[in-house]
Enzyme design. Structure first.
Site, PDB file in Angstrom:
ATOM      1  N   SER A 186       0.786  -1.224   0.000  1.00  0.00           N
ATOM      2  CA  SER A 186       0.000   0.000   0.000  1.00  0.00           C
ATOM      3  C   SER A 186       0.823   1.282   0.000  1.00  0.00           C
ATOM      4  O   SER A 186       0.305   2.334  -0.323  1.00  0.00           O
ATOM      5  CB  SER A 186      -0.922  -0.003   1.215  1.00  0.00           C
ATOM      6  OG  SER A 186      -0.153   0.005   2.392  1.00  0.00           O
ATOM      7  N   HIS A 214      -5.668  -4.484  -0.638  1.00  0.00           N
ATOM      8  CA  HIS A 214      -5.607  -3.386  -1.620  1.00  0.00           C
ATOM      9  C   HIS A 214      -5.794  -3.908  -3.043  1.00  0.00           C
ATOM     10  O   HIS A 214      -5.217  -3.353  -3.982  1.00  0.00           O
ATOM     11  CB  HIS A 214      -4.286  -2.623  -1.491  1.00  0.00           C
ATOM     12  CG  HIS A 214      -4.228  -1.775  -0.264  1.00  0.00           C
ATOM     13  ND1 HIS A 214      -4.781  -0.506  -0.191  1.00  0.00           N
ATOM     14  CD2 HIS A 214      -3.725  -2.026   0.963  1.00  0.00           C
ATOM     15  CE1 HIS A 214      -4.594  -0.008   1.021  1.00  0.00           C
ATOM     16  NE2 HIS A 214      -3.953  -0.912   1.746  1.00  0.00           N
ATOM     17  N   LYS A 245     -12.350  -1.858   2.528  1.00  0.00           N
ATOM     18  CA  LYS A 245     -11.741  -0.954   1.544  1.00  0.00           C
ATOM     19  C   LYS A 245     -12.641  -0.929   0.294  1.00  0.00           C
ATOM     20  O   LYS A 245     -13.728  -0.384   0.362  1.00  0.00           O
ATOM     21  CB  LYS A 245     -10.291  -1.367   1.276  1.00  0.00           C
ATOM     22  CG  LYS A 245      -9.431  -1.048   2.511  1.00  0.00           C
ATOM     23  CD  LYS A 245      -7.970  -1.445   2.404  1.00  0.00           C
ATOM     24  CE  LYS A 245      -7.230  -0.995   3.657  1.00  0.00           C
ATOM     25  NZ  LYS A 245      -6.276  -1.977   4.168  1.00  0.00           N
TER      26      LYS A 245
HETATM   27  C1  LIG Z   1      -6.022  -2.421   5.620  1.00  0.00           C
HETATM   28  C2  LIG Z   1      -5.258  -3.679   5.631  1.00  0.00           C
HETATM   29  C3  LIG Z   1      -5.522  -4.679   6.572  1.00  0.00           C
HETATM   30  C4  LIG Z   1      -6.488  -4.475   7.702  1.00  0.00           C
HETATM   31  O1  LIG Z   1      -7.802  -4.494   7.234  1.00  0.00           O
HETATM   32  P1  LIG Z   1      -8.986  -4.281   8.288  1.00  0.00           P
HETATM   33  O2  LIG Z   1     -10.128  -5.033   7.701  1.00  0.00           O
HETATM   34  O3  LIG Z   1      -9.213  -2.810   8.325  1.00  0.00           O
HETATM   35  O4  LIG Z   1      -8.536  -4.827   9.589  1.00  0.00           O
HETATM   36  C5  LIG Z   1      -4.822  -5.865   6.480  1.00  0.00           C
HETATM   37  N1  LIG Z   1      -3.900  -6.065   5.532  1.00  0.00           N
HETATM   38  C6  LIG Z   1      -3.603  -5.118   4.601  1.00  0.00           C
HETATM   39  C7  LIG Z   1      -2.584  -5.396   3.550  1.00  0.00           C
HETATM   40  C8  LIG Z   1      -4.274  -3.893   4.637  1.00  0.00           C
HETATM   41  O5  LIG Z   1      -3.967  -2.956   3.755  1.00  0.00           O
END
Ligand SMILES: *Cc1c(COP(=O)(O)O)cnc(C)c1O
Length: 401
Positions: A186, A214, A245
């Site tokens: 990310s 992502h 997301k």
């Molecule tokens: C955002 C993210 C998470 C965490 O996701 P949540 O559902 O908000 O706990 C885990 N791994 C990666 C690669 C992320 O970007």
């Protein structure tokens, strides 16, 4: 309340964070999430820093699907899944996710953080090896720490180093080996080389796991993820991801893979066994999102059009970006104070952006990270690009011409 020294030491540490410019204040929104948001002071800002890739977070259709599930299934369950916290909507979502990802079965969690936190310990022990990319997400790092398997780390996206670690784990006589990587990183928008990773896994008899937070919903021709993008659907052993997301943006996570893996997690995974079930309205809305993006690639296509346009135009103006195709676009400013000044000037110009500098990214690689969304209009992107140009000239980052 008798240990005053404890509180003083916290105050001191917080003050140090502020002095070093590492303190993270919250930006409070007074509106729903979207391409435009309203700040607490009433100003409207174009939002370029949400993980709202498909624009579904503040979307009315998503909201209506959540409302319908809320109406039908109620607000919550007051139970973990296995006691009395599983509704038909949870089973439907698990099955829809498996179909979407091309796997056998899926288990839901309250967050991807929990999915990653609870995936290693039930499946691997001291006889096994976890071979993990150095830039993997914090939740993977924590999950690995909770497990007794031997840990091997390879330099980010470095296939030669990955092979070296595979050799080391093999020579150490490890029983099972698993290669673990973010599908997309990310900070840089780097896409993991899953075709090569799968090849190496086959060569050394290793399992593979990707975190698709992502990527799920928009990477690959039909948005199934990095495994689709890299042509390895059906060849990844374990897929974790988030519903927070692109896939709706509320919260929730999942782990997907072979039946016996998912069944083991339902029996042994601690964040699943000892934490409340995902709210039914989120499950219902996520189902509607999956249906919507399976029927049409419109949102995904718009996201990639916006990304290509922004990447081309920002370079034309004279900024340096990390090359790539992902909607995460790191605009490089190199020096931390420049990135800080730039982000605050952009904020004054009505653009919400986040600056990143050491220790979050390497020294000398400070940047602002732009994240495109399907919800951005061309007009909004042009406004943002104009603001970049203005702030860039004011701060001497790009030339006047
Ligand atoms: C955002 C993210 C998470 C965490 O996701 P949540 O559902 O908000 O706990 C885990 N791994 C990666 C690669 C992320 O970007």
């Amino acid at each position: 309340m008798s240990d005053q020294a404890f509180y003083s030491s916290l105050q001191q540490k917080l003050a140090t964070l502020k002095d070093e410019g590492l303190f993270k204040p919250e930006r409070v929104l007074a509106s729903r999430q979207g391409a435009e948001v309203v700040a607490q002071d009433g100003r409207t800002l174009i939002n370029m820093c949400a993980n709202n890739y498909l624009g579904l977070s503040g979307d009315v259709e998503t909201q209506k699907a959540a409302a319908a599930a809320l109406e039908k299934y109620g607000y919550g369950l007051s139970s973990v899944r296995f006691i009395c916290g599983t509704q038909t909507v949870h089973k439907e979502l698990e099955s829809a996710l498996s179909n979407f990802l091309g796997t056998e079965d899926t288990i839901l969690y309250a967050a991807a953080f929990d999915a990653n936190g609870g995936v290693f310990e039930p499946l691997f022990d001291e006889n096994d090896a976890i071979i993990s990319d150095a830039l993997n997400h914090a939740s993977i790092i924590d999950g690995v720490r909770l497990c007794k398997a031997a840990r091997y780390r390879y330099a980010n996206n470095d296939m030669a180093d990955l092979e070296k670690q595979l050799v080391a784990a093999t020579e150490a006589g490890k029983r099972h080996k698993i290669i673990v990587t973010d599908g997309v990183f990310s900070m840089d928008g780097t896409i993991a080389q899953l075709d090569k990773i799968v090849e190496l896994a086959e060569k050394y008899g290793a399992l593979t796991m990707i975190d698709e937070s992502h990527a799920s919903g928009f990477m690959g021709a039909t948005g199934r993820g990095t495994h689709e993008h890299c042509g390895v659907i059906g060849k990844i052993d374990i897929i974790t991801g988030t519903l927070g997301k692109a896939l709706g943006g509320a919260m929730g996570g999942f782990t997907s893979g072979k039946k016996e893996v998912i069944e083991t997690l339902r029996q042994k995974s601690r964040p699943y066994l000892f934490s409340n079930t995902l709210a039914p309205m989120i499950a219902g809305a996520s189902l509607a999102v999956l249906e919507r993006i399976s029927k049409s690639t419109e949102l995904r296509d718009r996201l990639h059009e916006n990304t290509a346009y922004f990447r081309k135009e920002i370079e034309r103006i004279g900024f340096t970006i990390k090359p790539g195709t992902h909607p995460v676009v790191p605009v490089m400013l190199f020096e931390a104070p420049v990135a800080q000044k730039f982000a605050s000037r952009m904020f004054e110009l009505g653009v919400l952006l986040s600056g990143f500098f050491y220790p979050v990214v390497p020294m000398g690689q400070a940047r602002v990270r732009v994240q495109l969304s399907a919800a951005h209009t061309r007009e909004q992107l042009d406004t943002v690009l104009k603001a970049f140009e203005q702030a860039g000239k004011e701060l001497g980052i790009i030339q006047n011409n």
